[in-house]
Scaffold this motif. Structure first.
Motif, PDB file in Angstrom:
ATOM      1  N   UNK A 211     110.123 -33.657  -8.642  1.00 46.96           N
ATOM      2  CA  UNK A 211     110.404 -33.885 -10.047  1.00 46.96           C
ATOM      3  C   UNK A 211     109.934 -32.778 -10.982  1.00 46.96           C
ATOM      4  N   UNK A 212     108.954 -31.954 -10.560  1.00 48.04           N
ATOM      5  CA  UNK A 212     108.343 -31.023 -11.498  1.00 48.04           C
ATOM      6  C   UNK A 212     108.439 -29.564 -11.077  1.00 48.04           C
ATOM      7  N   UNK A 213     108.091 -29.257  -9.830  1.00 47.40           N
ATOM      8  CA  UNK A 213     107.923 -27.867  -9.429  1.00 47.40           C
ATOM      9  C   UNK A 213     109.253 -27.184  -9.152  1.00 47.40           C
ATOM     10  N   UNK A 214     109.540 -26.028  -9.783  1.00 43.39           N
ATOM     11  CA  UNK A 214     110.712 -25.236  -9.411  1.00 43.39           C
ATOM     12  C   UNK A 214     110.462 -24.537  -8.073  1.00 43.39           C
ATOM     13  N   UNK A 215     111.525 -24.066  -7.387  1.00 44.19           N
ATOM     14  CA  UNK A 215     111.375 -23.491  -6.045  1.00 44.19           C
ATOM     15  C   UNK A 215     110.357 -22.363  -5.945  1.00 44.19           C
ATOM     16  N   UNK A 216     110.321 -21.448  -6.937  1.00 43.79           N
ATOM     17  CA  UNK A 216     109.417 -20.308  -6.798  1.00 43.79           C
ATOM     18  C   UNK A 216     107.953 -20.737  -6.884  1.00 43.79           C
ATOM     19  N   UNK A 217     107.674 -21.840  -7.592  1.00 44.21           N
ATOM     20  CA  UNK A 217     106.311 -22.347  -7.646  1.00 44.21           C
ATOM     21  C   UNK A 217     105.920 -22.940  -6.293  1.00 44.21           C
ATOM     22  N   UNK A 218     106.835 -23.667  -5.651  1.00 47.84           N
ATOM     23  CA  UNK A 218     106.585 -24.224  -4.324  1.00 47.84           C
ATOM     24  C   UNK A 218     106.213 -23.107  -3.355  1.00 47.84           C
ATOM     25  N   UNK A 219     106.966 -21.999  -3.406  1.00 44.56           N
ATOM     26  CA  UNK A 219     106.731 -20.877  -2.495  1.00 44.56           C
ATOM     27  C   UNK A 219     105.357 -20.236  -2.741  1.00 44.56           C
ATOM     28  N   UNK A 220     105.009 -20.045  -4.011  1.00 45.00           N
ATOM     29  CA  UNK A 220     103.739 -19.400  -4.327  1.00 45.00           C
ATOM     30  C   UNK A 220     102.552 -20.273  -3.922  1.00 45.00           C
ATOM     31  N   UNK A 221     102.659 -21.568  -4.135  1.00 40.94           N
ATOM     32  CA  UNK A 221     101.596 -22.487  -3.733  1.00 40.94           C
ATOM     33  C   UNK A 221     101.389 -22.411  -2.224  1.00 40.94           C
ATOM     34  N   UNK A 222     102.477 -22.438  -1.476  1.00 48.31           N
ATOM     35  CA  UNK A 222     102.389 -22.401  -0.019  1.00 48.31           C
ATOM     36  C   UNK A 222     101.726 -21.116   0.469  1.00 48.31           C
ATOM     37  N   UNK A 223     102.177 -19.963  -0.036  1.00 47.68           N
ATOM     38  CA  UNK A 223     101.632 -18.679   0.417  1.00 47.68           C
ATOM     39  C   UNK A 223     100.150 -18.544   0.072  1.00 47.68           C
ATOM     40  N   UNK A 224      99.765 -18.944  -1.130  1.00 48.81           N
ATOM     41  CA  UNK A 224      98.366 -18.819  -1.546  1.00 48.81           C
ATOM     42  C   UNK A 224      97.452 -19.684  -0.688  1.00 48.81           C
ATOM     43  N   UNK A 225      97.870 -20.902  -0.405  1.00 51.52           N
ATOM     44  CA  UNK A 225      97.061 -21.796   0.406  1.00 51.52           C
ATOM     45  C   UNK A 225      96.878 -21.259   1.827  1.00 51.52           C
ATOM     46  N   UNK A 226      97.951 -20.763   2.401  1.00 56.46           N
ATOM     47  CA  UNK A 226      97.894 -20.246   3.768  1.00 56.46           C
ATOM     48  C   UNK A 226      96.941 -19.060   3.853  1.00 56.46           C
ATOM     49  N   UNK A 227      97.051 -18.119   2.925  1.00 55.61           N
ATOM     50  CA  UNK A 227      96.206 -16.925   2.949  1.00 55.61           C
ATOM     51  C   UNK A 227      94.731 -17.264   2.744  1.00 55.61           C
ATOM     52  N   UNK A 228      94.435 -18.151   1.806  1.00 53.55           N
ATOM     53  CA  UNK A 228      93.049 -18.495   1.521  1.00 53.55           C
ATOM     54  C   UNK A 228      92.382 -19.179   2.716  1.00 53.55           C
ATOM     55  N   UNK A 229      93.096 -20.106   3.322  1.00 56.49           N
ATOM     56  CA  UNK A 229      92.526 -20.811   4.466  1.00 56.49           C
ATOM     57  C   UNK A 229      92.351 -19.872   5.651  1.00 56.49           C
ATOM     58  N   UNK A 230      93.360 -19.040   5.915  1.00 52.79           N
ATOM     59  CA  UNK A 230      93.272 -18.101   7.028  1.00 52.79           C
ATOM     60  C   UNK A 230      92.113 -17.134   6.868  1.00 52.79           C
ATOM     61  N   UNK A 231      91.952 -16.585   5.670  1.00 54.08           N
ATOM     62  CA  UNK A 231      90.863 -15.642   5.411  1.00 54.08           C
ATOM     63  C   UNK A 231      89.505 -16.304   5.604  1.00 54.08           C
ATOM     64  N   UNK A 232      89.373 -17.531   5.121  1.00 56.16           N
ATOM     65  CA  UNK A 232      88.105 -18.255   5.258  1.00 56.16           C
ATOM     66  C   UNK A 232      87.753 -18.490   6.728  1.00 56.16           C
ATOM     67  N   UNK A 233      88.732 -18.887   7.520  1.00 55.10           N
ATOM     68  CA  UNK A 233      88.468 -19.165   8.925  1.00 55.10           C
ATOM     69  C   UNK A 233      88.105 -17.904   9.701  1.00 55.10           C
ATOM     70  N   UNK A 234      88.815 -16.803   9.435  1.00 53.22           N
ATOM     71  CA  UNK A 234      88.510 -15.549  10.120  1.00 53.22           C
ATOM     72  C   UNK A 234      87.119 -15.063   9.719  1.00 53.22           C
ATOM     73  N   UNK A 235      86.794 -15.145   8.441  1.00 56.98           N
ATOM     74  CA  UNK A 235      85.514 -14.655   7.925  1.00 56.98           C
ATOM     75  C   UNK A 235      84.342 -15.415   8.543  1.00 56.98           C
ATOM     76  N   UNK A 236      84.469 -16.736   8.649  1.00 52.50           N
ATOM     77  CA  UNK A 236      83.346 -17.539   9.109  1.00 52.50           C
ATOM     78  C   UNK A 236      83.225 -17.588  10.639  1.00 52.50           C
ATOM     79  N   UNK A 237      84.269 -17.177  11.360  1.00 52.28           N
ATOM     80  CA  UNK A 237      84.226 -17.280  12.814  1.00 52.28           C
ATOM     81  C   UNK A 237      84.342 -15.936  13.521  1.00 52.28           C
ATOM     82  N   UNK A 238      84.311 -14.832  12.775  1.00 54.83           N
ATOM     83  CA  UNK A 238      84.406 -13.511  13.400  1.00 54.83           C
ATOM     84  C   UNK A 238      83.148 -13.239  14.232  1.00 54.83           C
ATOM     85  N   UNK A 239      83.293 -12.750  15.480  1.00 55.07           N
ATOM     86  CA  UNK A 239      82.117 -12.496  16.320  1.00 55.07           C
ATOM     87  C   UNK A 239      81.183 -11.477  15.681  1.00 55.07           C
ATOM     88  N   UNK A 240      79.879 -11.713  15.787  1.00 54.06           N
ATOM     89  CA  UNK A 240      78.895 -10.786  15.211  1.00 54.06           C
ATOM     90  C   UNK A 240      78.116 -10.092  16.308  1.00 54.06           C
TER      91      UNK A 240
END
Length: 249
Positions: free
Chosen positions: A220-249
């Motif tokens: 009802x509210x979000x236009x297509x380009x907003x849907x795409x931006x939300x998806x990409x931002x969420x994926x990148x943030x979660x991926x970066x967090x997981x790699x950062x916290x689990x990278x071998x030291x």
């Protein structure tokens, strides 16, 4: 206090991910991992919450006439057996989360540089059907191993290939996730899992409400380009967090 924090986190994740047609399994995994829960509990909770969010979302998309059934079914038919087999596999916790984070970063980068979706879908055919079966099988297996529904990998592929318009892709992704989550969960149960029933019930309530709100925003509210931006931002943030916290030291 920890349960309240998890409730709020799952509510927000479900709302944001459902707005892009996702279940949020990858972020549920990240949140539960940060909370220090045992690895055996993390995967089934994430898949159950995926089922709740995308089950309601798929129903809403179908009622709205958004789901492209003819094109979506070959993807799902190939992915479900593969997700079941993947769900029977298990990786060490650190390797598992590092692999998940790396694949999410790749998916997010692909989505950032994808071409804009067209208003209409491309015509299908025998070749397109064969490609769909291959994509569904590969994504299904990887998703089963990781304990997510797979939409976070499927969605960038569909956007990059201009498979359909944004809402049709969100609807297909939602259907793909709910059925693959069920198959992956069945695979996990077939080899035995631990499940915290009280915590699961609380988190299911959180994603039930958040997922419903997110789906309504998409329809009802979000236009297509907003849907795409939300998806990409969420994926990148979660991926970066997981790699950062689990990278071998």
């Amino acid at each position: 206090m920890e349960t309240l924090w998890l409730f709020m986190a799952f509510f927000v994740v479900a709302l944001l991910y459902a707005s892009a047609g996702f279940g949020g399994g990858s972020s549920y995994l990240a949140v539960l991992a940060l909370a220090g829960l045992p690895a055996g509990i993390i995967r089934p909770i994430a898949l159950i919450c995926n089922l709740v969010v995308t089950g309601g979302g798929s129903y809403a998309f179908a009622r709205a006439g958004v789901t492209p059934w003819r094109r979506a079914l070959p993807l799902v038919a190939a992915s479900m057996p593969a997700a079941f087999l993947g769900g029977r596999q298990a990786l060490p916790r650190e390797q598992y989360l590092l692999l998940l984070g790396g694949l999410l970063l790749l998916a997010g980068i692909l989505m950032v540089f994808r071409p804009a979706p067209r208003d209409t879908a491309r015509a299908g055919g025998a070749a397109a059907g064969a490609v769909a079966v291959g994509i569904g099988g590969v994504v299904g297996f990887v998703s089963g191993v990781l304990g997510i529904g797979g939409g976070i990998f499927l969605s960038p592929i569909l956007f990059l290939t201009r498979w359909a318009h944004a809402r049709a892709i969100a609807a297909t992704t939602s259907l793909f996730i709910v059925l693959n989550s069920a198959a992956g969960l069945a695979g996990q149960f077939s080899v035995g899992i631990d499940l915290d029933l009280s915590l699961t019930a609380v988190l299911v309530l959180a994603v039930l409400v958040g997922g419903w709100l997110g789906t309504r925003l998409t329809l009802e509210r979000f236009p297509p380009h907003v849907i795409q931006k939300v998806a990409a931002a969420l994926i990148l943030l979660v991926g970066l967090r997981l790699v950062w916290t689990n990278w071998p030291t």
